[in-house]
Structures are given as C-alpha cells and as structure tokens.
Design a protein around this motif. Structure first.
Motif, PDB file in Angstrom:
ATOM      1  N   ILE A   1      -3.233  -3.151  -7.363  1.00  0.00           N
ATOM      2  CA  ILE A   1      -2.432  -3.585  -6.222  1.00  0.00           C
ATOM      3  C   ILE A   1      -1.696  -4.887  -6.518  1.00  0.00           C
ATOM      4  CG2 ILE A   1      -4.289  -4.829  -5.033  1.00  0.00           C
ATOM      5  CD1 ILE A   1      -1.634  -2.632  -3.298  1.00  0.00           C
TER       6      ILE A   1
ATOM      7  N   GLU B   1       0.824  -1.218   0.000  1.00  0.00           N
ATOM      8  CA  GLU B   1       0.000   0.000   0.000  1.00  0.00           C
ATOM      9  C   GLU B   1       0.857   1.266   0.000  1.00  0.00           C
ATOM     10  OE1 GLU B   1      -2.143  -3.477   1.265  1.00  0.00           O
ATOM     11  OE2 GLU B   1      -0.361  -2.586   2.182  1.00  0.00           O
TER      12      GLU B   1
ATOM     13  N   GLN C   1       2.357   1.613  -3.431  1.00  0.00           N
ATOM     14  CA  GLN C   1       1.313   2.045  -4.361  1.00  0.00           C
ATOM     15  C   GLN C   1       1.051   3.547  -4.247  1.00  0.00           C
ATOM     16  OE1 GLN C   1      -2.682   0.436  -3.764  1.00  0.00           O
ATOM     17  NE2 GLN C   1      -2.952   0.326  -5.995  1.00  0.00           N
TER      18      GLN C   1
END
Length: 182
Positions: free
Chosen positions: A147, A130, A133
């Motif tokens: 993802i 995360e 990203q």
C-alpha cells in the motif's frame, strides 16, 4: 463463437467502463493492455496469457471456449496474437458485445470520466489508495503489493494533498501522459 453468446449476457449487465470508446485513444490503450497481457514480453499474447489476464479482471472464461475464437486471429506459424491480431479481436468482440456503436459523446472529458469511474469503485468522486490498489491487483501489477507504493502513486498527482485523487487531478495527470490526436 459460443463464448460470445455466453459472455454477452454477463457483459451487458456490467459497466461499459472498460469499453474503448474514443478512436483517438484506442490504439494507445490497446497497446498498454497488450503489454500488460504479454507477461513474457515476447510480442505475442498466448491463449493462456489472455485467459490469465481475463481471470485477474474477474472475467472467468472457459479456456476451451476462448481458444477457438482467439486462434482464429493468430496468424499461421505464430505462437500467439501479435498486436494487430489483438486489435482485430478487440474490434470483433466490441461489435459482438456492444454493436460497435458508441453511446457516448466522444468528448475527451467523457473518455476520462469513463476511465476515472473504473478506479472510483464506490462512486464517491475520489480514487483512494485502496481503490487504486484493487485495480492494480486485478491487473496483476507488482505496484499493488504494498500500500505504501500505491500511496506514493496517489501523492504524485494529489495536488490538494487530501490523500486521494479527484477527477480534476486525474484529468491533469492523464493530460500529461496522453498525446493529443491531430
């Protein structure tokens, strides 16, 4: 140079993680940044491309304030900044915002820690999919869309298979992609 005085206060409150500190890595890093900002790959960064890139990074600067500063680094009869102009602009902004002085010890690990901290947003010592990203999205990279792509990037360097990247894994990855200076 009103942009410098307006942005200096904002930047002084922010982490200096984006500041390029090691002279041996500056050119490589700047080339990578230049290529990211040059969206149409024409070898130039226009005022608009630079403004869009800064916005994606969360540095919303008024294009009217940016334009005169950037244009002062564009050679006559050219449509934007070539790499050498971009490099000169970076040097000028570095000196204006940070005094041109390096507060770090200049060691390779210090530079890698600074880079690692850019990705490790929560400061837990790991880069999660995360977190990666988020940074990729800020940079406008297509890899950030799904993802699953980001998780594959993590897996490719995750030697202990815990689903995240620690500093040592990050360091190993960077040592394989960076060419040591002579």
């Amino acid at each position: 140079m009103e942009i410098i005085s307006n942005e200096k206060n904002k930047l002084s409150r922010q982490s200096s993680s984006f500041r390029l500190r090691s002279p041996s890595l500056n050119t490589l890093r700047l080339h990578r940044i230049f290529d990211l900002f040059d969206k149409n790959n024409d070898g130039f960064i226009t005022v608009e491309e630079l403004s869009q890139a800064l916005s994606r990074l969360g540095l919303d600067a008024d294009i009217c304030e940016l334009k005169p500063t950037i244009e002062s680094f564009i050679k006559p009869d050219e449509t934007g900044l070539r790499f050498d102009g971009f490099e000169a602009l970076h040097k000028t902004l570095d000196e204006s915002f940070f005094g041109g002085d390096c507060e770090c010890d200049g060691s390779p690990d210090s530079d890698l820690e600074e880079a690692f901290n850019v990705f490790d947003e929560d400061g837990d010592g790991f880069i999660s999919p995360e977190e990666l990203q988020k940074v990729l999205k800020k940079l406008g990279l297509p890899e950030a869309v799904e993802i699953e792509h980001v998780e594959k990037m993590i897996v490719s360097v995750d030697s202990n298979h815990d689903g995240r990247v620690d500093f040592f894994e990050f360091k190993n990855m960077m040592q394989t992609v960076l060419v040591p200076s002579s």
